[in-house]
Scaffold this motif. Structure first.
Motif: not given
Length: 174
Positions: A73-74, A85, A87, A105
């Motif tokens: 994940n970021c 978070c 994006q 990410c």
């Protein structure tokens, strides 16, 4: 209720009211009343809303702390409203990419296909080959194989013959 163990009968008595939810002493579990969420079973769970964030593995982060909720994940920042978070706009994956890794990410291309596959065989880009006597093929830069099939003229004899390794029929007897 009675149990039979090795030839001996044991009687068990259950006294209703001896163990009740009131028998649980809440002082044994120190927590602010706002930090408790109770279910019908009077189980106590911590409530991190407004105080921290929890990642995929259950680790708790403080407000303002930066963390990664999962391995692919970021990054996120823990806020009172929950994690916010990043994006980012990730670069597009090359269309010839054959191996993509999702460790960060954004996904990354680790291997680009630079060959064509045709009937179980691999050919280099721009390589020409003949899979059969009547077929000429080429591996294009797009990784696609384009083939041309020979267009044979109609033989001018009654009984034309197909010779091995020749595409078009030939007249043997004039």
């Amino acid at each position: 209720m009675a149990l039979h163990i090795h030839g001996v009968w044991i009687l068990l008595f259950v006294i209703p009211g001896l163990v009740t939810p009131a028998a649980i002493n809440h002082e044994d579990y120190p927590a602010d009343e706002g930090d408790q969420t109770s279910s019908n079973d009077n189980l106590i769970f911590d409530d991190y809303r407004g105080k921290g964030c929890v990642d995929d593995s259950g680790f708790v982060y403080k407000l303002g702390e930066r963390f990664f909720p999962g391995h692919s994940n970021c990054p996120c920042v823990c806020t009172e409203d929950g994690p916010i978070c990043d994006q980012p706009e990730c670069p597009k994956i090359h269309p010839k990419c054959t191996k993509v890794e999702h460790n960060g990410c954004c996904p990354e291309c680790k291997e680009v296909k630079n060959f064509c596959e045709y009937h179980g065989k691999n050919y280099k880009i721009l390589e020409e080959f003949k899979p059969s006597p009547c077929e000429w093929c080429r591996c294009e830069p797009s990784n696609e194989v384009h083939c041309v099939v020979a267009d044979c003229a109609v033989p001018e004899c009654v009984n034309p013959v197909y010779e091995p390794e020749q595409c078009c029929p030939v007249c043997k007897n004039g």
